[in-house]
Design a protein around this motif. Structure first.
Motif, PDB file in Angstrom:
ATOM      1  N   THR A  54     -29.898  -2.284   9.391  1.00  0.00           N
ATOM      2  CA  THR A  54     -29.050  -2.818   8.605  1.00  0.00           C
ATOM      3  C   THR A  54     -27.951  -1.590   8.274  1.00  0.00           C
ATOM      4  O   THR A  54     -28.630  -0.500   7.850  1.00  0.00           O
ATOM      5  CB  THR A  54     -29.180  -3.704   7.483  1.00  0.00           C
ATOM      6  OG1 THR A  54     -30.150  -2.890   6.456  1.00  0.00           O
ATOM      7  CG2 THR A  54     -29.957  -5.153   7.762  1.00  0.00           C
ATOM      8  N   ASP A  55     -26.628  -1.969   8.243  1.00  0.00           N
ATOM      9  CA  ASP A  55     -25.889  -0.852   7.473  1.00  0.00           C
ATOM     10  C   ASP A  55     -25.917  -0.762   6.084  1.00  0.00           C
ATOM     11  O   ASP A  55     -25.829  -1.961   5.382  1.00  0.00           O
ATOM     12  CB  ASP A  55     -24.450  -1.014   7.853  1.00  0.00           C
ATOM     13  CG  ASP A  55     -24.171  -1.073   9.393  1.00  0.00           C
ATOM     14  OD1 ASP A  55     -24.828  -0.270   9.855  1.00  0.00           O
ATOM     15  OD2 ASP A  55     -23.317  -1.755  10.137  1.00  0.00           O
ATOM     16  N   ILE A  56     -26.334   0.062   5.423  1.00  0.00           N
ATOM     17  CA  ILE A  56     -26.485   0.343   3.991  1.00  0.00           C
ATOM     18  C   ILE A  56     -25.733   1.745   3.429  1.00  0.00           C
ATOM     19  O   ILE A  56     -25.298   2.625   4.150  1.00  0.00           O
ATOM     20  CB  ILE A  56     -27.968   0.487   3.588  1.00  0.00           C
ATOM     21  CG1 ILE A  56     -28.648   1.556   4.389  1.00  0.00           C
ATOM     22  CG2 ILE A  56     -28.756  -0.696   4.031  1.00  0.00           C
ATOM     23  CD1 ILE A  56     -30.014   2.132   3.989  1.00  0.00           C
ATOM     24  N   ASP A  57     -25.821   1.617   2.132  1.00  0.00           N
ATOM     25  CA  ASP A  57     -24.879   2.554   1.480  1.00  0.00           C
ATOM     26  C   ASP A  57     -26.136   3.665   1.418  1.00  0.00           C
ATOM     27  O   ASP A  57     -26.871   3.630   0.440  1.00  0.00           O
ATOM     28  CB  ASP A  57     -24.556   2.279   0.020  1.00  0.00           C
ATOM     29  CG  ASP A  57     -24.079   3.646  -0.947  1.00  0.00           C
ATOM     30  OD1 ASP A  57     -23.548   4.553  -0.275  1.00  0.00           O
ATOM     31  OD2 ASP A  57     -24.167   3.120  -1.814  1.00  0.00           O
ATOM     32  N   MET A  58     -26.075   4.921   1.980  1.00  0.00           N
ATOM     33  CA  MET A  58     -26.990   5.879   2.061  1.00  0.00           C
ATOM     34  C   MET A  58     -27.443   6.380   0.864  1.00  0.00           C
ATOM     35  O   MET A  58     -28.628   6.687   0.375  1.00  0.00           O
ATOM     36  CB  MET A  58     -26.794   7.037   3.188  1.00  0.00           C
ATOM     37  CG  MET A  58     -26.853   6.751   4.456  1.00  0.00           C
ATOM     38  SD  MET A  58     -28.593   5.928   4.954  1.00  0.00           S
ATOM     39  CE  MET A  58     -29.389   7.292   5.023  1.00  0.00           C
ATOM     40  N   ALA A  59     -26.264   6.625  -0.022  1.00  0.00           N
ATOM     41  CA  ALA A  59     -26.442   7.482  -1.438  1.00  0.00           C
ATOM     42  C   ALA A  59     -27.115   6.486  -2.257  1.00  0.00           C
ATOM     43  O   ALA A  59     -28.138   6.556  -2.939  1.00  0.00           O
ATOM     44  CB  ALA A  59     -25.039   7.625  -2.108  1.00  0.00           C
ATOM     45  N   GLY A  60     -26.641   5.188  -2.284  1.00  0.00           N
ATOM     46  CA  GLY A  60     -27.348   4.322  -3.154  1.00  0.00           C
ATOM     47  C   GLY A  60     -28.980   4.070  -2.387  1.00  0.00           C
ATOM     48  O   GLY A  60     -30.044   3.837  -3.407  1.00  0.00           O
ATOM     49  N   ALA A  61     -29.059   4.119  -1.199  1.00  0.00           N
ATOM     50  CA  ALA A  61     -30.710   3.953  -0.939  1.00  0.00           C
ATOM     51  C   ALA A  61     -31.328   5.295  -1.167  1.00  0.00           C
ATOM     52  O   ALA A  61     -32.651   4.814  -1.575  1.00  0.00           O
ATOM     53  CB  ALA A  61     -30.379   3.711   0.805  1.00  0.00           C
ATOM     54  N   ARG A  62     -30.925   6.267  -1.076  1.00  0.00           N
ATOM     55  CA  ARG A  62     -31.525   7.282  -1.555  1.00  0.00           C
ATOM     56  C   ARG A  62     -32.150   7.343  -3.110  1.00  0.00           C
ATOM     57  O   ARG A  62     -33.113   7.543  -3.695  1.00  0.00           O
ATOM     58  CB  ARG A  62     -30.904   8.666  -1.302  1.00  0.00           C
ATOM     59  CG  ARG A  62     -30.710   9.078   0.186  1.00  0.00           C
ATOM     60  CD  ARG A  62     -30.202  10.548   0.485  1.00  0.00           C
ATOM     61  NE  ARG A  62     -30.149  10.865   1.725  1.00  0.00           N
ATOM     62  CZ  ARG A  62     -28.857  10.830   2.415  1.00  0.00           C
ATOM     63  NH1 ARG A  62     -27.832  10.414   1.849  1.00  0.00           N
ATOM     64  NH2 ARG A  62     -29.072  11.107   3.747  1.00  0.00           N
ATOM     65  N   GLU A  63     -30.968   7.063  -3.889  1.00  0.00           N
ATOM     66  CA  GLU A  63     -31.338   6.645  -5.374  1.00  0.00           C
ATOM     67  C   GLU A  63     -32.279   5.718  -5.489  1.00  0.00           C
ATOM     68  O   GLU A  63     -33.253   5.760  -6.241  1.00  0.00           O
ATOM     69  CB  GLU A  63     -29.727   6.397  -6.018  1.00  0.00           C
ATOM     70  CG  GLU A  63     -30.123   6.205  -7.624  1.00  0.00           C
ATOM     71  CD  GLU A  63     -30.516   7.500  -8.278  1.00  0.00           C
ATOM     72  OE1 GLU A  63     -31.426   7.335  -9.134  1.00  0.00           O
ATOM     73  OE2 GLU A  63     -30.221   8.516  -7.820  1.00  0.00           O
ATOM     74  N   ARG A  64     -32.200   4.739  -4.727  1.00  0.00           N
ATOM     75  CA  ARG A  64     -33.377   3.429  -4.796  1.00  0.00           C
ATOM     76  C   ARG A  64     -34.714   3.985  -4.594  1.00  0.00           C
ATOM     77  O   ARG A  64     -35.715   3.788  -4.914  1.00  0.00           O
ATOM     78  CB  ARG A  64     -33.013   2.350  -4.001  1.00  0.00           C
ATOM     79  CG  ARG A  64     -33.829   1.235  -4.116  1.00  0.00           C
ATOM     80  CD  ARG A  64     -33.948   0.583  -5.268  1.00  0.00           C
ATOM     81  NE  ARG A  64     -34.792  -0.770  -5.256  1.00  0.00           N
ATOM     82  CZ  ARG A  64     -35.583  -0.948  -6.495  1.00  0.00           C
ATOM     83  NH1 ARG A  64     -35.400  -0.166  -7.745  1.00  0.00           N
ATOM     84  NH2 ARG A  64     -36.180  -1.834  -6.485  1.00  0.00           N
ATOM     85  N   VAL A  65     -34.781   4.674  -3.417  1.00  0.00           N
ATOM     86  CA  VAL A  65     -36.107   5.304  -3.060  1.00  0.00           C
ATOM     87  C   VAL A  65     -36.574   6.441  -4.072  1.00  0.00           C
ATOM     88  O   VAL A  65     -37.547   6.272  -4.366  1.00  0.00           O
ATOM     89  CB  VAL A  65     -35.836   6.306  -1.626  1.00  0.00           C
ATOM     90  CG1 VAL A  65     -36.991   7.235  -1.468  1.00  0.00           C
ATOM     91  CG2 VAL A  65     -35.697   5.347  -0.368  1.00  0.00           C
ATOM     92  N   ARG A  66     -35.701   7.009  -4.439  1.00  0.00           N
ATOM     93  CA  ARG A  66     -36.171   7.899  -5.901  1.00  0.00           C
ATOM     94  C   ARG A  66     -36.898   7.024  -6.941  1.00  0.00           C
ATOM     95  O   ARG A  66     -38.018   7.481  -7.348  1.00  0.00           O
ATOM     96  CB  ARG A  66     -35.071   8.826  -6.407  1.00  0.00           C
ATOM     97  CG  ARG A  66     -34.851  10.180  -5.673  1.00  0.00           C
ATOM     98  CD  ARG A  66     -33.926  11.081  -6.308  1.00  0.00           C
ATOM     99  NE  ARG A  66     -32.592  10.621  -6.357  1.00  0.00           N
ATOM    100  CZ  ARG A  66     -31.688  11.024  -5.367  1.00  0.00           C
ATOM    101  NH1 ARG A  66     -31.943  11.789  -4.415  1.00  0.00           N
ATOM    102  NH2 ARG A  66     -30.340  10.314  -5.541  1.00  0.00           N
ATOM    103  N   GLU A  67     -35.991   6.029  -7.178  1.00  0.00           N
ATOM    104  CA  GLU A  67     -36.487   5.281  -8.501  1.00  0.00           C
ATOM    105  C   GLU A  67     -37.939   4.461  -7.943  1.00  0.00           C
ATOM    106  O   GLU A  67     -39.008   4.460  -8.931  1.00  0.00           O
ATOM    107  CB  GLU A  67     -35.685   3.774  -8.627  1.00  0.00           C
ATOM    108  CG  GLU A  67     -34.333   4.476  -9.176  1.00  0.00           C
ATOM    109  CD  GLU A  67     -33.379   3.126  -9.213  1.00  0.00           C
ATOM    110  OE1 GLU A  67     -33.818   1.941  -8.837  1.00  0.00           O
ATOM    111  OE2 GLU A  67     -31.915   3.308  -9.816  1.00  0.00           O
TER     112      GLU A  67
END
Length: 198
Positions: A54-67
Motif C-alpha cells: 500500500t502507499d504509505i507515508d514513509m516518515a510516519g512508517a519509520r517513526e511507527r517502526v521505531r515505536e
C-alpha cells in the motif's frame, strides 16, 4: 577524425556501461538483502509482500517502526516471559486442584456434621423431654430447629410446657422456671455425653 570521435564516444559509453554494471550489481545485492530480511524478520515471501503493498507515508512508517521496536524491547526476553507464564500456569493449576480438594473435603465434612448433628439433636430432644418431666413433675419439652432445611446454620428454639400452665412464650416464665428449663437441657446433654467434670 570521425573514427577518433566515435572511439571517444565508445569509450564514454563503455565507462557508463561499467558504471551501470557496478550500480546494477549493487542494486542486485540490496535486493537480495531485502528479500532475505523480508523472509527473516517478517517471515514473508516477495509475492505475499507485493499483495500487501500500500502507499504509505514513509516518515510516519519509520517513526511507527521505531515505536514498535521500543515496545518490543520493553517486553524483555520472550523466552523468560514464556517460562514465567508456564510456571505461573502450573502453579495456578495446582492451586485450583488444591482448592477443589478442600471444597470437596468441606462438602464431605458438612455431610458428616449434618448427619451427626441431626442424630444428636434427635437424641437430646428425646432425653430433654424425660429430664424436663423429672424436674418439673410433668409437662413436656422439645427442641425445634428454626430452619430444618439448613441444619448447619439453623437457630434452635426450645418449646416447653410446664404442668398445668399454658405458655406461648418462654419469656413469660419466672426466673426459676427459666433456670430449671436451662438445667433440663444441660442434664439432657450431660446424660448423653458424660464428661469427667460437670
Amino acid at each position: 577524425q570521425s573514427i577518433r570521435a566515435l572511439r571517444r564516444e565508445l569509450a564514454q559509453l563503455q565507462t557508463q556501461m561499467q558504471h551501470l554494471d557496478v550500480e546494477s550489481a549493487k542494486a542486485q545485492t540490496r535486493l537480495e538483502n531485502m528479500i532475505e530480511r523480508l523472509d527473516t524478520d517478517y517471515e514473508m515471501t516477495v509475492e505475499y509482500a507485493q499483495t500487501q503493498r500500500t502507499d504509505i507515508d514513509m516518515a510516519g512508517a519509520r517513526e511507527r517502526v521505531r515505536e514498535l521496536r521500543s515496545l518490543i524491547s520493553a517486553l524483555g526476553n520472550v523466552e523468560e516471559i514464556n517460562e514465567r507464564y508456564t510456571f505461573l500456569t502450573a502453579q495456578r493449576k495446582e492451586l485450583q486442584e488444591a482448592s477443589n480438594k478442600i471444597l470437596k473435603a468441606i462438602d464431605e465434612m458438612d455431610e458428616v456434621m449434618v448427619r451427626q448433628f441431626s442424630e444428636m439433636f434427635t437424641r437430646i430432644n428425646k432425653e430433654l423431654d424425660g429430664v424436663f418431666k423429672a424436674l418439673f413433675g410433668g409437662g413436656r419439652a422439645s427442641l425445634v430447629m428454626v430452619d430444618p432445611d439448613d441444619v448447619l446454620n439453623t437457630g434452635i428454639d426450645i418449646d416447653v410446657q410446664p404442668p398445668g400452665k399454658l405458655v406461648k412464650n418462654i419469656r413469660t416464665f419466672s426466673g426459676g422456671e427459666k433456670a430449671l428449663t436451662a438445667i433440663s437441657l444441660l442434664f439432657a446433654i450431660q446424660n448423653l455425653k458424660p464428661s469427667p467434670f460437670c
